[in-house]
Scaffold this motif. Structure first.
Motif, PDB file in Angstrom:
ATOM      1  N   UNK A 148     -76.096  15.115 -83.600  1.00  0.00           N
ATOM      2  CA  UNK A 148     -75.593  14.667 -82.306  1.00  0.00           C
ATOM      3  C   UNK A 148     -74.211  15.245 -82.016  1.00  0.00           C
ATOM      4  N   UNK A 149     -73.379  15.333 -83.032  1.00  0.00           N
ATOM      5  CA  UNK A 149     -72.044  15.906 -82.841  1.00  0.00           C
ATOM      6  C   UNK A 149     -72.124  17.380 -82.460  1.00  0.00           C
ATOM      7  N   UNK A 150     -73.095  18.089 -83.047  1.00  0.00           N
ATOM      8  CA  UNK A 150     -73.275  19.493 -82.680  1.00  0.00           C
ATOM      9  C   UNK A 150     -73.641  19.645 -81.213  1.00  0.00           C
ATOM     10  N   UNK A 151     -74.552  18.800 -80.734  1.00  0.00           N
ATOM     11  CA  UNK A 151     -74.918  18.822 -79.311  1.00  0.00           C
ATOM     12  C   UNK A 151     -73.723  18.471 -78.436  1.00  0.00           C
ATOM     13  N   UNK A 152     -72.911  17.511 -78.907  1.00  0.00           N
ATOM     14  CA  UNK A 152     -71.754  17.089 -78.124  1.00  0.00           C
ATOM     15  C   UNK A 152     -70.711  18.196 -78.025  1.00  0.00           C
ATOM     16  N   UNK A 153     -70.498  18.930 -79.107  1.00  0.00           N
ATOM     17  CA  UNK A 153     -69.515  20.022 -79.055  1.00  0.00           C
ATOM     18  C   UNK A 153     -69.944  21.099 -78.066  1.00  0.00           C
ATOM     19  N   UNK A 154     -71.245  21.380 -78.035  1.00  0.00           N
ATOM     20  CA  UNK A 154     -71.749  22.355 -77.059  1.00  0.00           C
ATOM     21  C   UNK A 154     -71.541  21.850 -75.637  1.00  0.00           C
ATOM     22  N   UNK A 155     -71.859  20.573 -75.415  1.00  0.00           N
ATOM     23  CA  UNK A 155     -71.707  19.997 -74.077  1.00  0.00           C
ATOM     24  C   UNK A 155     -70.248  19.943 -73.655  1.00  0.00           C
ATOM     25  N   UNK A 156     -69.345  19.692 -74.595  1.00  0.00           N
ATOM     26  CA  UNK A 156     -67.915  19.664 -74.283  1.00  0.00           C
ATOM     27  C   UNK A 156     -67.459  21.031 -73.785  1.00  0.00           C
ATOM     28  N   UNK A 157     -67.896  22.081 -74.467  1.00  0.00           N
ATOM     29  CA  UNK A 157     -67.516  23.444 -74.042  1.00  0.00           C
ATOM     30  C   UNK A 157     -68.079  23.749 -72.664  1.00  0.00           C
ATOM     31  N   UNK A 158     -69.312  23.359 -72.423  1.00  0.00           N
ATOM     32  CA  UNK A 158     -69.949  23.642 -71.127  1.00  0.00           C
ATOM     33  C   UNK A 158     -69.266  22.872 -69.990  1.00  0.00           C
ATOM     34  N   UNK A 159     -68.664  21.711 -70.319  1.00  0.00           N
ATOM     35  CA  UNK A 159     -67.982  20.915 -69.301  1.00  0.00           C
ATOM     36  C   UNK A 159     -66.530  21.342 -69.111  1.00  0.00           C
ATOM     37  N   UNK A 160     -66.089  22.330 -69.888  1.00  0.00           N
ATOM     38  CA  UNK A 160     -64.738  22.857 -69.723  1.00  0.00           C
ATOM     39  C   UNK A 160     -63.664  22.119 -70.480  1.00  0.00           C
ATOM     40  N   UNK A 161     -64.061  21.199 -71.395  1.00  0.00           N
ATOM     41  CA  UNK A 161     -63.072  20.361 -72.051  1.00  0.00           C
ATOM     42  C   UNK A 161     -62.545  20.862 -73.371  1.00  0.00           C
ATOM     43  N   UNK A 162     -63.030  21.995 -73.866  1.00  0.00           N
ATOM     44  CA  UNK A 162     -62.527  22.519 -75.133  1.00  0.00           C
ATOM     45  C   UNK A 162     -61.034  22.801 -75.024  1.00  0.00           C
ATOM     46  N   UNK A 163     -60.279  22.394 -76.040  1.00  0.00           N
ATOM     47  CA  UNK A 163     -58.843  22.598 -76.012  1.00  0.00           C
ATOM     48  C   UNK A 163     -58.102  21.627 -75.120  1.00  0.00           C
ATOM     49  N   UNK A 164     -58.807  20.595 -74.621  1.00  0.00           N
ATOM     50  CA  UNK A 164     -58.158  19.599 -73.786  1.00  0.00           C
ATOM     51  C   UNK A 164     -58.144  19.932 -72.315  1.00  0.00           C
ATOM     52  N   UNK A 165     -58.943  20.915 -71.887  1.00  0.00           N
ATOM     53  CA  UNK A 165     -59.005  21.242 -70.463  1.00  0.00           C
ATOM     54  C   UNK A 165     -59.682  20.146 -69.664  1.00  0.00           C
ATOM     55  N   UNK A 166     -59.548  20.214 -68.342  1.00  0.00           N
ATOM     56  CA  UNK A 166     -60.155  19.216 -67.463  1.00  0.00           C
ATOM     57  C   UNK A 166     -61.677  19.231 -67.621  1.00  0.00           C
ATOM     58  N   UNK A 167     -62.279  18.041 -67.602  1.00  0.00           N
ATOM     59  CA  UNK A 167     -63.733  17.907 -67.749  1.00  0.00           C
ATOM     60  C   UNK A 167     -64.395  17.875 -66.375  1.00  0.00           C
ATOM     61  N   UNK A 168     -65.463  18.663 -66.209  1.00  0.00           N
ATOM     62  CA  UNK A 168     -66.234  18.634 -64.969  1.00  0.00           C
ATOM     63  C   UNK A 168     -67.234  17.489 -65.033  1.00  0.00           C
ATOM     64  N   UNK A 169     -67.099  16.548 -64.113  1.00  0.00           N
ATOM     65  CA  UNK A 169     -67.932  15.352 -64.121  1.00  0.00           C
ATOM     66  C   UNK A 169     -69.400  15.698 -63.952  1.00  0.00           C
ATOM     67  N   UNK A 170     -69.718  16.666 -63.075  1.00  0.00           N
ATOM     68  CA  UNK A 170     -71.131  16.983 -62.838  1.00  0.00           C
ATOM     69  C   UNK A 170     -71.816  17.489 -64.106  1.00  0.00           C
ATOM     70  N   UNK A 171     -71.033  18.026 -65.041  1.00  0.00           N
ATOM     71  CA  UNK A 171     -71.620  18.485 -66.297  1.00  0.00           C
ATOM     72  C   UNK A 171     -71.896  17.327 -67.246  1.00  0.00           C
ATOM     73  N   UNK A 172     -71.245  16.186 -67.015  1.00  0.00           N
ATOM     74  CA  UNK A 172     -71.385  15.043 -67.919  1.00  0.00           C
ATOM     75  C   UNK A 172     -72.371  14.004 -67.431  1.00  0.00           C
ATOM     76  N   UNK A 173     -72.453  13.822 -66.123  1.00  0.00           N
ATOM     77  CA  UNK A 173     -73.177  12.672 -65.583  1.00  0.00           C
ATOM     78  C   UNK A 173     -74.658  12.672 -65.943  1.00  0.00           C
ATOM     79  N   UNK A 174     -75.249  13.854 -66.126  1.00  0.00           N
ATOM     80  CA  UNK A 174     -76.672  13.893 -66.453  1.00  0.00           C
ATOM     81  C   UNK A 174     -76.975  13.849 -67.936  1.00  0.00           C
TER      82      UNK A 174
END
Length: 341
Positions: A242-268
């Motif tokens: 699950x953590x592996x999937x979460x790290x991929x999703x974090x990068x796709x949402x733009x949050x790696x390194x503490x960047x702003x998270x895109x909500x549309x990438x998270x809501x689904x």
């Protein structure tokens, strides 16, 4: 000459399995309090490591919380040198004044000392003597707190030593019982020390050890200890996936390194993945892991799935997060908040 009994042999097999694959001529350090678990581990490492082309040393941490602790630490160090371990260090620490309860403060001080010694000597790994019984107790404590899968997964066999990125923390004895470590000490003629804190009912783990786990064994049989530890192993594998999937999703949402998270990438995302993404992101922002709770993650999640114009969510470390449009970001100034998204 000490007899090679089954407990001694099983200890050595467990240590060999853990150490196999480390760089030849690398240094491993045993963290040893002088109790039966860590003393039996140190004896096994002293035997196995040289046969694998590794150097082995020992660190004993003096927490200075009990009378005579300095003398006990010196006695452990003297034994270690006689056993052929080198380097050997006594690390005296100060526990008072550190955050958290006494157990957490002592653990933080201990790991800081181990990290310091490991770095100074260039150690590849530090080995600690947690057993199958310790793992079972950890699972019970997590259940009592209503913890999630990561806490229920218990202690990992290997991870980075806290305070380092390049030193392994290894627990070779997680499939070895506490009874086996005591029998190994007897067979080897080792005089183990019994820490009175382990029987002090002021500590939750002591109550689990003295009352809760024995009650479960009496009701369900001795196999319950191994089954609890086995459950931790199964959950650890699930948590890693699950953590592996979460790290991929974090990068796709733009949050790696503490960047702003895109909500549309998270809501689904599935809630199990989304909560992990938000937890990872909070850590990327600098929130201390020991203080970060599900309550904080739920506040972030509400900004994603239940947003109705509410204000900031607050994280440990004085971090405020606000949603603006399609983005979650750290609040620093009113102007910057207006520019998010």
């Amino acid at each position: 000459m000490a007899r090679i009994t089954q407990p001694v042999a099983e200890m050595r097999v467990a240590v060999r399995r853990a150490l196999t694959g480390l760089p030849t001529d690398g240094l491993v350090l045993v963290a040893c309090s002088g109790g039966a678990d860590s003393l039996a581990l140190a004896a096994a490492v002293a035997f196995v490591a040289p046969r694998l082309g590794l150097r082995a040393g020992l660190v004993t941490v003096d927490h200075r919380l009990q009378d005579g602790s300095g003398e006990r630490a010196t006695a452990v160090a003297d034994w270690a040198r006689d056993a052929g371990l080198e380097p050997v260090e006594v690390a005296a620490v100060t526990v008072a004044g550190r955050p958290g309860g006494p157990e957490a403060a002592a653990r933080e001080a201990r790991y800081a000392a181990l990290a310091d010694v490991a770095h100074r000597h260039g150690a590849a790994a530090v080995l600690v003597g947690h057993t199958r019984d310790d793992q079972a107790e950890t699972v019970l404590l997590a259940l009592a707190r209503g913890a999630g899968i990561k806490s229920l997964a218990g202690m990992r066999e290997r991870r980075s030593l806290p305070g380092t990125d390049d030193v392994l923390l290894m627990r070779p004895l997680l499939e070895i019982s506490r009874e086996q470590t005591h029998k190994a000490c007897v067979a080897l003629g080792l005089q183990a020390w019994t820490d009175p804190h382990n029987a002090d009912p002021a500590y939750a783990r002591s109550r689990v050890r003295a009352d809760a786990l024995p009650a479960l064994v009496a009701a369900l049989g001795q196999r319950v200890v191994g089954n609890l530890a086995r459950t931790a192993g199964l959950l650890a594998a699930d948590a890693a996936a699950l953590d592996g999937l979460a790290r991929t999703a974090l990068a796709e949402a733009g949050g790696s390194g503490g960047g702003a998270l895109r909500v549309r990438s998270l809501s689904g995302l599935d809630p199990a993945i989304r909560s992990r993404v938000l937890h990872l992101w909070a850590r990327e922002l600098g929130a201390p892991g020991a203080a970060l709770s599900q309550r904080h993650v739920s506040a972030l999640d509400a900004l994603v799935v239940d947003w109705h114009g509410q204000g900031s969510a607050y994280l440990p470390g004085g971090i405020a997060v606000r949603r603006s449009g399609d983005a979650l970001a750290v609040v620093t100034t009113d102007t910057e908040v207006d520019q998010i998204g």
